[in-house]
Design a protein around this motif. Structure first.
Motif, PDB file in Angstrom:
ATOM      1  N   TYR A  98      11.334  16.787  -0.310  1.00  0.00           N
ATOM      2  CA  TYR A  98      10.541  16.552   1.176  1.00  0.00           C
ATOM      3  C   TYR A  98       9.003  16.797   0.678  1.00  0.00           C
ATOM      4  N   VAL A  99       8.265  15.687   1.192  1.00  0.00           N
ATOM      5  CA  VAL A  99       6.649  15.770   0.613  1.00  0.00           C
ATOM      6  C   VAL A  99       6.215  15.363   2.209  1.00  0.00           C
ATOM      7  N   LYS A 100       5.035  16.032   1.951  1.00  0.00           N
ATOM      8  CA  LYS A 100       3.829  16.049   3.381  1.00  0.00           C
ATOM      9  C   LYS A 100       2.632  16.042   2.604  1.00  0.00           C
ATOM     10  N   GLY A 101       1.541  15.086   3.056  1.00  0.00           N
ATOM     11  CA  GLY A 101       0.400  14.872   2.614  1.00  0.00           C
ATOM     12  C   GLY A 101      -0.498  13.858   3.103  1.00  0.00           C
ATOM     13  N   ARG A 102      -1.566  13.804   2.662  1.00  0.00           N
ATOM     14  CA  ARG A 102      -2.637  12.872   3.273  1.00  0.00           C
ATOM     15  C   ARG A 102      -3.282  11.569   2.698  1.00  0.00           C
ATOM     16  N   LEU A 103      -3.236  10.578   3.129  1.00  0.00           N
ATOM     17  CA  LEU A 103      -3.878   9.390   2.700  1.00  0.00           C
ATOM     18  C   LEU A 103      -5.291   9.527   2.869  1.00  0.00           C
ATOM     19  N   LEU A 104      -6.089   9.421   1.799  1.00  0.00           N
ATOM     20  CA  LEU A 104      -7.578   9.548   2.158  1.00  0.00           C
ATOM     21  C   LEU A 104      -8.341   8.617   2.493  1.00  0.00           C
ATOM     22  N   ASP A 105      -8.952   8.625   3.487  1.00  0.00           N
ATOM     23  CA  ASP A 105      -9.904   7.530   4.206  1.00  0.00           C
ATOM     24  C   ASP A 105     -10.843   7.164   3.314  1.00  0.00           C
ATOM     25  N   SER A 106     -11.311   8.000   2.661  1.00  0.00           N
ATOM     26  CA  SER A 106     -12.412   7.948   1.556  1.00  0.00           C
ATOM     27  C   SER A 106     -12.119   7.038   0.457  1.00  0.00           C
ATOM     28  N   VAL A 107     -11.097   6.694   0.433  1.00  0.00           N
ATOM     29  CA  VAL A 107     -10.497   6.008  -0.650  1.00  0.00           C
ATOM     30  C   VAL A 107     -10.120   4.659  -0.248  1.00  0.00           C
ATOM     31  N   GLY A 108     -10.539   3.592  -0.816  1.00  0.00           N
ATOM     32  CA  GLY A 108     -10.122   2.145  -0.315  1.00  0.00           C
ATOM     33  C   GLY A 108      -8.921   1.762  -0.340  1.00  0.00           C
ATOM     34  N   LYS A 109      -8.016   2.312  -1.179  1.00  0.00           N
ATOM     35  CA  LYS A 109      -6.468   1.900  -1.361  1.00  0.00           C
ATOM     36  C   LYS A 109      -5.930   2.881  -0.269  1.00  0.00           C
ATOM     37  N   GLY A 110      -6.322   4.118   0.007  1.00  0.00           N
ATOM     38  CA  GLY A 110      -5.789   4.931   0.923  1.00  0.00           C
ATOM     39  C   GLY A 110      -5.800   4.325   2.431  1.00  0.00           C
ATOM     40  N   ARG A 111      -7.172   3.914   2.688  1.00  0.00           N
ATOM     41  CA  ARG A 111      -7.164   3.015   3.998  1.00  0.00           C
ATOM     42  C   ARG A 111      -6.243   2.030   3.898  1.00  0.00           C
ATOM     43  N   GLU A 112      -6.092   1.209   2.903  1.00  0.00           N
ATOM     44  CA  GLU A 112      -5.067   0.048   2.981  1.00  0.00           C
ATOM     45  C   GLU A 112      -3.664   0.381   3.002  1.00  0.00           C
ATOM     46  N   ALA A 113      -3.398   1.566   2.220  1.00  0.00           N
ATOM     47  CA  ALA A 113      -2.048   2.056   2.561  1.00  0.00           C
ATOM     48  C   ALA A 113      -1.665   2.390   3.912  1.00  0.00           C
ATOM     49  N   ALA A 114      -2.482   3.253   4.538  1.00  0.00           N
ATOM     50  CA  ALA A 114      -2.596   3.625   6.036  1.00  0.00           C
ATOM     51  C   ALA A 114      -2.195   2.338   6.767  1.00  0.00           C
ATOM     52  N   ALA A 115      -3.084   1.284   6.837  1.00  0.00           N
ATOM     53  CA  ALA A 115      -3.005  -0.089   7.348  1.00  0.00           C
ATOM     54  C   ALA A 115      -1.697  -0.602   7.306  1.00  0.00           C
ATOM     55  N   LEU A 116      -1.189  -0.731   5.942  1.00  0.00           N
ATOM     56  CA  LEU A 116       0.299  -1.397   5.648  1.00  0.00           C
ATOM     57  C   LEU A 116       1.325  -0.494   6.128  1.00  0.00           C
ATOM     58  N   ILE A 117       1.341   0.645   5.918  1.00  0.00           N
ATOM     59  CA  ILE A 117       2.448   1.838   6.745  1.00  0.00           C
ATOM     60  C   ILE A 117       2.291   1.211   8.192  1.00  0.00           C
ATOM     61  N   ALA A 118       1.160   1.353   8.990  1.00  0.00           N
ATOM     62  CA  ALA A 118       1.235   1.151  10.299  1.00  0.00           C
ATOM     63  C   ALA A 118       1.656  -0.280  10.762  1.00  0.00           C
ATOM     64  N   ALA A 119       1.547  -1.171   9.869  1.00  0.00           N
ATOM     65  CA  ALA A 119       1.916  -2.474  10.173  1.00  0.00           C
ATOM     66  C   ALA A 119       3.280  -2.673   9.783  1.00  0.00           C
ATOM     67  N   GLY A 120       4.065  -1.932   9.200  1.00  0.00           N
ATOM     68  CA  GLY A 120       5.380  -1.789   8.431  1.00  0.00           C
ATOM     69  C   GLY A 120       5.609  -2.685   7.435  1.00  0.00           C
ATOM     70  N   ALA A 121       4.281  -3.161   6.712  1.00  0.00           N
ATOM     71  CA  ALA A 121       4.291  -3.935   5.447  1.00  0.00           C
ATOM     72  C   ALA A 121       4.967  -3.023   4.031  1.00  0.00           C
ATOM     73  N   ILE A 122       4.674  -1.805   4.288  1.00  0.00           N
ATOM     74  CA  ILE A 122       4.981  -0.760   3.200  1.00  0.00           C
ATOM     75  C   ILE A 122       5.860   0.382   3.955  1.00  0.00           C
ATOM     76  N   ASP A 123       7.035   0.523   3.360  1.00  0.00           N
ATOM     77  CA  ASP A 123       7.975   1.711   3.957  1.00  0.00           C
ATOM     78  C   ASP A 123       8.737   2.216   2.700  1.00  0.00           C
ATOM     79  N   GLY A 124       7.996   2.517   1.617  1.00  0.00           N
ATOM     80  CA  GLY A 124       8.921   2.932   0.521  1.00  0.00           C
ATOM     81  C   GLY A 124       8.129   4.122  -0.331  1.00  0.00           C
ATOM     82  N   LEU A 125       8.771   5.018  -0.606  1.00  0.00           N
ATOM     83  CA  LEU A 125       8.324   5.773  -1.690  1.00  0.00           C
ATOM     84  C   LEU A 125       9.055   5.885  -2.952  1.00  0.00           C
TER      85      LEU A 125
END
Length: 194
Positions: A98-125
């Motif tokens: 089990y993992v729990k964490g934070r994508l950092l909004d201050s990091v460009g790729k972190g913002r990108e990852a959050a947007a891709l997860i929200a859109a359903g484009a990224i769904d893997g660990l």
């Protein structure tokens, strides 16, 4: 240390094990970034590489990380030059890792990852690890009994396509995803031989 000959790669012993976010994945907003939580690895599930992680496989590694005051890294697509957040909690339970964490909004790729997860484009660990102990079972599967966990990445193509995030009413084409994951695994193994 001798330099490597041109065209040769150094074998670090690092392996990767992919897993799609499951239905229990929780994504929420926080003051300092997007919070994600779920399972990066499930015990007893055979993946596309014919590997099965057994209960307790991460225990020693997690104890060692705590004792050494180190943490499991959150990376983008296993790229060590692209940390995208922080895993605040990494633990084993009866189901898996089990993992729990934070994508950092201050990091460009972190913002990108959050947007891709929200859109359903990224769904893997996917986990990055070194095998400490493993054995073959009667089915020819590799039972991973002790792993040294290095990182958990957000990825496009995880190894366990049967557990995934899908919008209500969607029916994912898991056969196509299995074939694609198998093709990537075959390519990875071929490259590892070079």
């Amino acid at each position: 240390m001798k330099p490597l000959k041109k065209g040769y790669k150094m074998d670090t012993g690092l392996e990767r094990k992919f897993h799609r976010f499951d239905a229990d994945l929780v994504v929420s907003d926080a003051k300092d970034g997007t919070v994600i939580e779920g399972y990066a690895s499930l015990f007893g599930a055979c993946d596309q590489g014919n590997d099965v992680v057994t209960k307790g496989a991460y225990a020693e590694s997690l104890k060692r990380l705590i004792a050494e005051k180190r943490s499991v890294k959150m990376l983008w697509q296993h790229d060590p030059t692209q940390p995208i957040g922080i895993w605040d909690e990494v633990r084993e339970d009866a189901r898996g890792l089990y993992v729990k964490g934070r994508l950092l909004d201050s990091v460009g790729k972190g913002r990108e990852a959050a947007a891709l997860i929200a859109a359903g484009a990224i769904d893997g660990l996917s986990i990055g690890y070194r095998t400490v102990r493993a054995a073959k079972n009667k089915k020819g599967q590799r039972l991973l009994t002790e792993l040294e966990l290095w990182e958990v990445s957000l990825v496009t193509f995880p190894m366990l396509p049967s557990a995934r995030v899908a919008a209500k009413g969607d029916s994912p084409d898991t056969d196509m995803l299995r074939e694609l994951a198998a093709a990537f695994e075959d390519a990875r193994r071929e490259l590892a031989r070079d």
